[in-house]
Enzyme design. Structure first.
Site, PDB file in Angstrom:
ATOM      1  N   CYS A 139       0.847  -1.193   0.000  1.00 36.49           N
ATOM      2  CA  CYS A 139       0.000   0.000   0.000  1.00 36.49           C
ATOM      3  C   CYS A 139       0.879   1.238   0.000  1.00 36.49           C
ATOM      4  CB  CYS A 139      -0.899  -0.005   1.240  1.00 36.49           C
ATOM      5  SG  CYS A 139      -1.983   1.445   1.387  1.00 36.49           S
ATOM      6  N   HIS A 181      -8.971  -3.476  -2.405  1.00 36.14           N
ATOM      7  CA  HIS A 181      -8.049  -2.682  -1.585  1.00 36.14           C
ATOM      8  C   HIS A 181      -8.468  -1.211  -1.566  1.00 36.14           C
ATOM      9  CE1 HIS A 181      -3.747  -1.750  -0.310  1.00 36.14           C
ATOM     10  NE2 HIS A 181      -4.162  -0.561  -0.731  1.00 36.14           N
ATOM     11  N   GLU A 182      -8.762  -0.652  -2.741  1.00 34.73           N
ATOM     12  CA  GLU A 182      -9.108   0.770  -2.804  1.00 34.73           C
ATOM     13  C   GLU A 182     -10.472   1.052  -2.171  1.00 34.73           C
ATOM     14  OE1 GLU A 182      -6.768   2.677  -3.413  1.00 34.73           O
ATOM     15  OE2 GLU A 182      -5.445   1.181  -4.309  1.00 34.73           O
ATOM     16  N   HIS A 185     -10.065   1.322   1.528  1.00 35.23           N
ATOM     17  CA  HIS A 185      -9.532   2.621   1.950  1.00 35.23           C
ATOM     18  C   HIS A 185     -10.647   3.609   2.271  1.00 35.23           C
ATOM     19  CE1 HIS A 185      -5.207   2.836   1.868  1.00 35.23           C
ATOM     20  NE2 HIS A 185      -5.123   2.282   0.669  1.00 35.23           N
TER      21      HIS A 185
END
Length: 220
Positions: A139, A181-182, A185
């Site tokens: 990341c 993953h995004e 966030h």
């Protein structure tokens, strides 16, 4: 999201709308070089926020206005993503409290995907599609650290494009990992939050011992 170790112009009407396939998913593999370069040329790179910055640890605000301010943010996100050599970037990684991410990411067949998703939601997969991949993950907000993390190797994310149109994006392999993953966030979750305590501690050790290759925002 970091890279694996291993000429569009905006008009007065706004950014171009990506076409969709017969199943309703955006076609984000066409004209990738031209589209990414146009975003990046208009944008300005910003430093990356890192773990410990409060904006990374809370859910972001929904995008409700799809105008020039959002367009400028997206341009800056593409410029920042390229400067940091990333394959995905969420708005809070440059300190902006909004649910939007950009990506420029290959899948496991080496097809390049470039696009933008606002207000993303990862769709729940049926059991027959839930094959886990435990590859390494990194990341930009946890620079120089990597750890294996099991995620489904197929993902579908729904949301909106830069104009506010509903969209669906799907990915396999590495691109599926990027989409998950995004989206994480934007709900205040880093990949290290999915690790065991020992694995998380090791990732933070790697970060402390490494030197980022891009500009970051120091935590107070």
């Amino acid at each position: 999201m970091v890279q694996q170790d291993t000429e569009q112009q905006r008009t007065s009407a706004g950014p171009a709308v990506l076409p969709v396939d017969d199943e309703g998913f955006v076609i984000d593999t066409e004209d990738c070089e031209e589209r990414e370069a146009a975003y990046r040329a208009r944008g300005t790179s910003r430093p990356i926020t890192v773990v410990g910055n409060p904006v990374l640890h809370r859910e972001c605000r929904d995008v409700t206005e799809f105008g020039e301010d959002l367009a400028r943010l997206v341009d800056d996100m593409f410029a920042s993503q390229r400067a940091a050599e990333g394959v995905g970037l969420a708005a809070n990684q440059i300190g902006v409290d909004l649910k939007v991410f950009v990506y420029d990411c290959p899948d496991d067949e080496n097809a390049r995907h470039v696009g933008v998703v606002c207000n993303p939601v990862v769709q729940e997969l049926p059991a027959e599609l839930r094959r886990l991949d435990d590859s390494n993950e990194g990341c930009l907000s946890v620079p120089t650290a990597y750890a294996p993390l099991a995620r489904p190797d197929y993902a579908v994310v729904t949301g909106q494009d830069e104009r506010g149109n509903p969209i669906s994006v799907r990915g396999t392999g590495y691109f599926a990992r990027c989409l998950q993953h995004e989206t994480d966030h934007l709900y205040g979750r880093l990949y290290i939050d999915r690790l065991s305590k020992r694995e998380r501690k090791d990732a933070l050790r790697q970060m402390a011992e490494g030197t980022p290759r891009y500009e970051t925002v120091p935590n107070e």
